[in-house]
Structures are given as C-alpha cells and as structure tokens.
Scaffold this motif. Structure first.
Motif, PDB file in Angstrom:
ATOM      1  N   ALA A 401      -3.094 -73.777 -54.472  1.00 12.20           N
ATOM      2  CA  ALA A 401      -2.150 -74.180 -55.218  1.00 12.20           C
ATOM      3  C   ALA A 401      -1.466 -73.116 -56.132  1.00 12.20           C
ATOM      4  CB  ALA A 401      -2.437 -75.374 -56.079  1.00 12.20           C
ATOM      5  N   LYS A 402      -2.256 -72.210 -56.610  1.00 10.12           N
ATOM      6  CA  LYS A 402      -1.826 -70.912 -57.327  1.00 10.12           C
ATOM      7  C   LYS A 402      -1.105 -69.989 -56.326  1.00 10.12           C
ATOM      8  CE  LYS A 402      -3.022 -66.983 -59.777  1.00 10.12           C
ATOM      9  NZ  LYS A 402      -3.964 -66.032 -60.189  1.00 10.12           N
ATOM     10  N   LEU A 403      -1.796 -69.840 -55.265  1.00  9.19           N
ATOM     11  CA  LEU A 403      -1.221 -68.702 -54.204  1.00  9.19           C
ATOM     12  C   LEU A 403       0.354 -69.433 -53.778  1.00  9.19           C
ATOM     13  CD1 LEU A 403      -2.236 -66.460 -52.841  1.00  9.19           C
ATOM     14  CD2 LEU A 403      -2.549 -67.988 -50.895  1.00  9.19           C
ATOM     15  N   ARG A 404       0.272 -70.699 -53.694  1.00  8.83           N
ATOM     16  CA  ARG A 404       1.577 -71.401 -53.311  1.00  8.83           C
ATOM     17  C   ARG A 404       2.793 -71.280 -54.147  1.00  8.83           C
ATOM     18  NH1 ARG A 404       3.410 -71.296 -48.758  1.00  8.83           N
ATOM     19  NH2 ARG A 404       4.572 -73.246 -48.048  1.00  8.83           N
ATOM     20  N   ALA A 405       2.215 -71.666 -55.458  1.00  8.87           N
ATOM     21  CA  ALA A 405       3.129 -71.446 -56.699  1.00  8.87           C
ATOM     22  C   ALA A 405       3.758 -70.086 -56.798  1.00  8.87           C
ATOM     23  CB  ALA A 405       2.658 -71.860 -58.015  1.00  8.87           C
ATOM     24  N   TYR A 406       2.888 -69.168 -56.761  1.00  7.66           N
ATOM     25  CA  TYR A 406       3.374 -67.719 -56.784  1.00  7.66           C
ATOM     26  C   TYR A 406       4.309 -67.536 -55.597  1.00  7.66           C
ATOM     27  CZ  TYR A 406       1.261 -67.278 -61.591  1.00  7.66           C
ATOM     28  OH  TYR A 406       0.834 -67.169 -62.629  1.00  7.66           O
ATOM     29  N   GLU A 407       4.040 -67.863 -54.365  1.00  6.25           N
ATOM     30  CA  GLU A 407       5.038 -67.832 -53.199  1.00  6.25           C
ATOM     31  C   GLU A 407       6.464 -68.354 -53.760  1.00  6.25           C
ATOM     32  OE1 GLU A 407       1.698 -67.761 -49.941  1.00  6.25           O
ATOM     33  OE2 GLU A 407       3.156 -69.564 -50.003  1.00  6.25           O
ATOM     34  N   GLY A 408       6.265 -69.200 -54.341  1.00 11.03           N
ATOM     35  CA  GLY A 408       7.646 -69.849 -54.809  1.00 11.03           C
ATOM     36  C   GLY A 408       8.223 -68.747 -55.819  1.00 11.03           C
ATOM     37  N   VAL A 409       7.503 -68.573 -56.777  1.00  8.64           N
ATOM     38  CA  VAL A 409       8.146 -67.502 -57.951  1.00  8.64           C
ATOM     39  C   VAL A 409       8.788 -66.343 -57.287  1.00  8.64           C
ATOM     40  CG1 VAL A 409       7.239 -65.947 -59.796  1.00  8.64           C
ATOM     41  CG2 VAL A 409       6.522 -68.402 -59.602  1.00  8.64           C
ATOM     42  N   ARG A 410       8.117 -65.774 -56.136  1.00 13.28           N
ATOM     43  CA  ARG A 410       8.570 -64.647 -55.723  1.00 13.28           C
ATOM     44  C   ARG A 410       9.949 -64.861 -55.191  1.00 13.28           C
ATOM     45  NH1 ARG A 410       3.635 -63.179 -53.580  1.00 13.28           N
ATOM     46  NH2 ARG A 410       4.115 -64.407 -51.474  1.00 13.28           N
ATOM     47  N   GLU A 411      10.427 -65.957 -54.811  1.00 10.25           N
ATOM     48  CA  GLU A 411      11.557 -66.134 -53.982  1.00 10.25           C
ATOM     49  C   GLU A 411      12.692 -65.955 -55.133  1.00 10.25           C
ATOM     50  OE1 GLU A 411      12.213 -66.066 -50.953  1.00 10.25           O
ATOM     51  OE2 GLU A 411      10.261 -66.348 -50.266  1.00 10.25           O
ATOM     52  N   ILE A 412      12.521 -66.245 -56.496  1.00 16.53           N
ATOM     53  CA  ILE A 412      13.618 -66.661 -57.554  1.00 16.53           C
ATOM     54  C   ILE A 412      13.481 -65.316 -58.332  1.00 16.53           C
ATOM     55  CG2 ILE A 412      13.920 -67.942 -59.352  1.00 16.53           C
ATOM     56  CD1 ILE A 412      12.245 -70.109 -57.995  1.00 16.53           C
ATOM     57  N   ARG A 413      14.629 -64.901 -58.484  1.00 12.32           N
ATOM     58  CA  ARG A 413      14.878 -64.064 -59.434  1.00 12.32           C
ATOM     59  C   ARG A 413      16.344 -64.144 -60.135  1.00 12.32           C
ATOM     60  NH1 ARG A 413      13.815 -60.818 -54.918  1.00 12.32           N
ATOM     61  NH2 ARG A 413      11.709 -60.522 -56.083  1.00 12.32           N
ATOM     62  N   TRP A 414      16.433 -63.529 -61.423  1.00  9.03           N
ATOM     63  CA  TRP A 414      17.511 -63.295 -62.277  1.00  9.03           C
ATOM     64  C   TRP A 414      17.318 -62.215 -63.350  1.00  9.03           C
ATOM     65  CZ3 TRP A 414      14.277 -67.073 -63.397  1.00  9.03           C
ATOM     66  CH2 TRP A 414      13.929 -67.708 -64.700  1.00  9.03           C
ATOM     67  N   ARG A 415      18.101 -61.745 -63.892  1.00  6.91           N
ATOM     68  CA  ARG A 415      18.003 -60.519 -64.702  1.00  6.91           C
ATOM     69  C   ARG A 415      16.985 -60.745 -65.973  1.00  6.91           C
ATOM     70  NH1 ARG A 415      21.471 -58.110 -68.367  1.00  6.91           N
ATOM     71  NH2 ARG A 415      23.075 -59.338 -67.537  1.00  6.91           N
ATOM     72  N   GLY A 416      15.948 -60.040 -65.875  1.00  2.26           N
ATOM     73  CA  GLY A 416      15.077 -60.356 -66.882  1.00  2.26           C
ATOM     74  C   GLY A 416      13.869 -61.471 -66.988  1.00  2.26           C
ATOM     75  N   GLY A 417      14.159 -62.235 -65.814  1.00  2.00           N
ATOM     76  CA  GLY A 417      13.248 -63.423 -65.450  1.00  2.00           C
ATOM     77  C   GLY A 417      11.980 -62.960 -65.276  1.00  2.00           C
ATOM     78  N   TRP A 418      11.032 -63.522 -66.214  1.00  2.00           N
ATOM     79  CA  TRP A 418       9.692 -63.203 -65.896  1.00  2.00           C
ATOM     80  C   TRP A 418       8.677 -64.480 -65.819  1.00  2.00           C
ATOM     81  CZ3 TRP A 418       6.262 -64.083 -70.130  1.00  2.00           C
ATOM     82  CH2 TRP A 418       6.871 -64.431 -71.524  1.00  2.00           C
TER      83      TRP A 418
END
Ligand code: AMP
Ligand code: GLY
Length: 454
Positions: A401-418
């Motif tokens: 579940a952790k691996l998958r959640a961070y796969e999702g995170v990797r797809e998303i970006r905006w300036r300064g988002g962390w």
C-alpha cells in the motif's frame, strides 16, 4: 427503482472528500458544503460555509436533504447538529454540549476523571500566571502545555524541560488567539510510547469500533519539524492487536460513552481517541468528536460495508442491530501532499498537474483538500491552501500500500508541492520486529492466543 437518499456532507477537506466519495459509492446522492474540486466529482457542491449554521439549515431544507454528515469540529462545537435537529433535519454528529469533549480540554479531563479513563496526570489553571508559578515551583520534568478551547493543533506544546514549558506559557499569554479564546491552560505529564488513533461510531449506547490507524503529526520525515493537521496515515496500525483493541474498548471508549450519557450529555457520532500506548497501557491524549483527517481517507479506502447504512443506523439509534463491518484485506496508506510553506503561510492558486494520471492507477484514490476548479479553465485544478491532497492507496500488505501510494504521488506535481516520504514506516518497522521475534521464538501450536471476538 428506489430513490437515492440525499445526503449533505459539511466541510471542505480531504476527510469530507473521502466521506462524499464513499457515500456516493454506497448509493447516496451527495451534496457538499462548501466542498472542493474533489467533492464536485462526487455530487453537487453548495456554496455555503461549514460554520454558517443558518445557511446550512436553509440549504438542507432547500435541497430536501435526508441526512447531514458534519465533517469538522468547529460547526459541531458551534451547535450545527442541534440547529439541524431542531429544524427537523436528520444529522450525524454530537450536540454542541457533547462536542465539548473536543472543544474544551478541561471538560474532556473532567469526563475522563468521572469515568476513570486512563490519561496523563494534569493540573489546570485559569490564568497564565498561575501556570507559570506552578512550573517554577515543581521539578524540572518534561511536560505538555495545552491551551483550553479549539486551537486547530496550535495550542499544544510538548516540552522537554521547565524552561521550554515556561516559554510555551509565555507564548500563549502573548498570542491574542489564546489569551482571548482560551478559558485556561493545562499542564500535563508527558507520556512516552507509540501514538495511535482509534475511532468508534456510537449512537449513545452501542459503539462500533473501527480499525486502528496511525497519523503523522510532525511536518517532516522522522517526526521532525512543527506540528501539523496530519501528514499521512495508515490502516490498520499493527501496534494494536485484538487484545489491545478490546482493552481500549473496555477501558476507554465504552466508559466515555457511558459517562457522557450519565452526565446528560449523551454522545452521538464519531468518538476519536488519540491514544498513547504507554508501558502502563493505553492512555488518552485527546478526544476528537469527528473523523480524523487524514485518518478518515485511509479508513474509508478500506471500508467494504456501507458507510451510508452505518451513519443512518447511528442517527436512528439502532447500531446494535447492524451486522459486523467488512474491510478490505491488507492495508491502506494515505500520503498528504502539501503546499510550500505549510504549516506556515502558503501561496494559493497554483495549478496541479498529473491528477488524472494518478487517479487512473489501480487501487489509488486522490482525495482533495485545499483545491478548487480554476474559474478560467474548468479542466484545471488549483491548490488553494496548506494540505492539498491525500493520495490514498490500498494493497495486500502495508508495504504494498505504501509503494502504491507513492506511485500515485509521483504522478502529481505543482510548484513547491511536497510530502513526507516515510508515511507508514513505523508500522513497517513494527511488522519486521514482530516477524523477527516470531522467527526467534516460535510458539508451540497449543499456546496460540484465543480467537478474536471483534
Ligand atoms: P493534540 O493537539 O492534543 O492532539 O496534541 C498534539 C500532539 O501533541 C499529539 O498528537 C501528541 O503527539 C502530543 N501530545 C499531546 N499530549 C501529550 C502528552 N501528554 N504526552 C506526550 N505527547 C503529547
Ligand atoms: N489527524 C488528527 C486529527 O484529525 O485531529
């Protein structure tokens, strides 16, 4: 075909998106006030603020709402459920009086004292001067300084020593929010242990305990940095086995609900215990009177039973009749993505990229918090505040579940988002330690623990 039940979710955070998402899946027609860009995908957003009690009541009448689910604490403490009930609208959540369990830390301590519920030892003071005198006169020990009243996570100072504690009291004295709003200050023993969040739905008599979770309150990896509303959560928290869960029910949740009833402030809604698992057993750090955020996102991602049925049963005081809840096997992890500067000041209005790509991944839900649709471009979502998204994944194990959640995170970006990179790591470490203990000391089959009953 049966008509869909019309449900209004009050609030605009990630918790409310998760509630709206689940209720829509359960077959409700969902409205959210005021909602965000995510809730707009689950139903209809109504442009009314959560704390505008009269406008929420009026909107409920206008839209023929049959059930209101109040997400955040402020409208509960302000009496939204009382106002809705008086107007003949069914509402899930505690009365203003019962919401004092979260609204006043002093009220909360009184209830725990009356119910003999384990918590940190404390002293309460009605002036900052008294609190300072107390600190000067006692031994130099780690303590926690807490302002009474709702403080959105800002009124608690975990202190290593007397000097820090005196500085914390001084800070409260100088902060107009607390010198005006607070009715007092609490100084309590600092507890050591593992923190867990455990929530139960109650109709005032019966409780339905939900799987335990762990939040991540500190801003940065390794639990460093300032306190936040919560940077991520996972479910279930493996620190709570069935025996401990039963102990938490018997020693904490059930006595709290009984004490509230005995004191004529019956509690209905979500009873959320923020607990420290100490060497002396579980102790209450705080009660909240609503779903945790981001705990709710991780929890509902795993819920297979109908949340709609559960909330209706709670409002109708028939939880005792409900079948046991079903949950997805495995685990869920929710990672909060925040704007640059959070928990301090952030820049609003930045465009977010990659939401569609993340949402297209299997076993992932991206719950929105501080987002809105760009008025100039209906396809574009903007980040409008501190905690922006909760990227939530389920998996057959906590690690997956952790691996998958961070796969999702990797797809998303905006300036300064962390985001924090270590959500769920404490749970994974615990699992490894447990496995190592079992490997080193295999128990004979006849010493297996008794079957869990819940
Ligand atoms: P609260 O806003 O009351 O949830 O407190 C914020 C955080 O402060 C909690 O999540 C804990 O990490 C910490 N905290 C509160 N009370 C205590 C205590 N008595 N001992 C140790 N840590 C505490
Ligand atoms: N995640 C902690 C809270 O909702 O208060």
């Amino acid at each position: 075909m049966q008509q869909k039940q019309r449900v209004l979710v009050v609030g605009n955070g990630g918790r409310e998106h998760a509630i709206a998402w689940k209720l829509a899946r359960d077959g409700a027609e969902v409205f959210t006030a005021p909602g965000n860009a995510g809730t707009a995908l689950c139903g209809t957003n109504i442009a009314v603020q959560a704390t505008d009690t009269d406008a929420i009541v009026a909107a409920s009448k206008k839209h023929g709402i049959e059930l209101v689910v109040v997400g955040p604490e402020a409208p509960l403490v302000a009496g939204l459920v009382d106002a809705l009930t008086a107007a003949g609208v069914r509402a899930f959540g505690p009365s203003a009086q019962a919401a004092q369990l979260e609204g006043s830390k002093i009220f909360c301590k009184e209830i725990m004292h009356a119910g003999d519920i384990p918590t940190a030892m404390h002293r309460q003071f009605h002036s900052m001067e008294q609190a300072q005198d107390f600190l000067e006169a006692r031994e130099d020990e780690p303590v926690v300084v807490k302002a009474d009243g709702l403080a959105a996570g800002k009124g608690v100072f975990v202190c290593d020593n007397r000097a820090d504690a005196i500085a914390a009291v001084e800070q409260l004295r100088c902060d107009p929010q607390f010198s005006k709003a607070s009715r007092g200050v609490l100084i309590e023993e600092r507890l050591d242990g593992v923190e867990v969040s455990i929530m139960a739905i109650t109709d005032g008599r019966t409780i339905v305990t939900l799987p335990p979770l762990q939040d991540h309150k500190a801003a940065y990896d390794g639990d460093e940095g300032p306190n936040t509303g919560g940077m991520g959560a996972f479910c279930p928290a493996p620190f709570v086995d069935d025996t401990l869960r039963q102990e938490i029910e018997e020693r904490i949740l059930v006595p709290t609900v009984h004490t509230m009833r005995r004191r004529r402030t019956p509690f209905h809604g979500v009873l959320y215990g923020g607990l420290m698992l100490t060497a002396q057993g579980p102790k209450v750090l705080e009660f909240n009177v609503r779903f945790g955020d981001p705990e709710c996102q991780a929890l509902l991602a795993r819920m297979e039973s109908s949340l709609l049925d559960l909330l209706n049963a709670a409002v109708d005081r028939r939880l005792a009749e409900l079948a046991p809840l079903r949950w997805k096997n495995g685990a869920s992890v929710s990672v909060v993505m925040a704007s640059e500067g959070y928990p301090g000041t952030v820049t609003a209005g930045l465009p977010i990229r990659g939401l569609d790509r993340a949402a297209a991944l299997a076993d992932i839900e991206v719950f929105h918090a501080a987002t809105q649709i760009d008025p100039a471009d209906p396809q574009q979502v903007l980040a409008t505040g501190g905690r922006v998204l909760a990227v939530t994944a389920t998996g057959s194990s906590l690690a997956r579940a952790k691996l998958r959640a961070y796969e999702g995170v990797r797809e998303i970006r905006w300036r300064g988002g962390w985001c924090r990179k270590d959500i769920a790591d404490k749970g994974l470490r615990h699992e490894r330690e447990q496995a190592a203990t079992v490997d080193a000391d295999p128990a004979p089959p006849d010493s297996a623990p008794p079957e869990a009953t819940s």
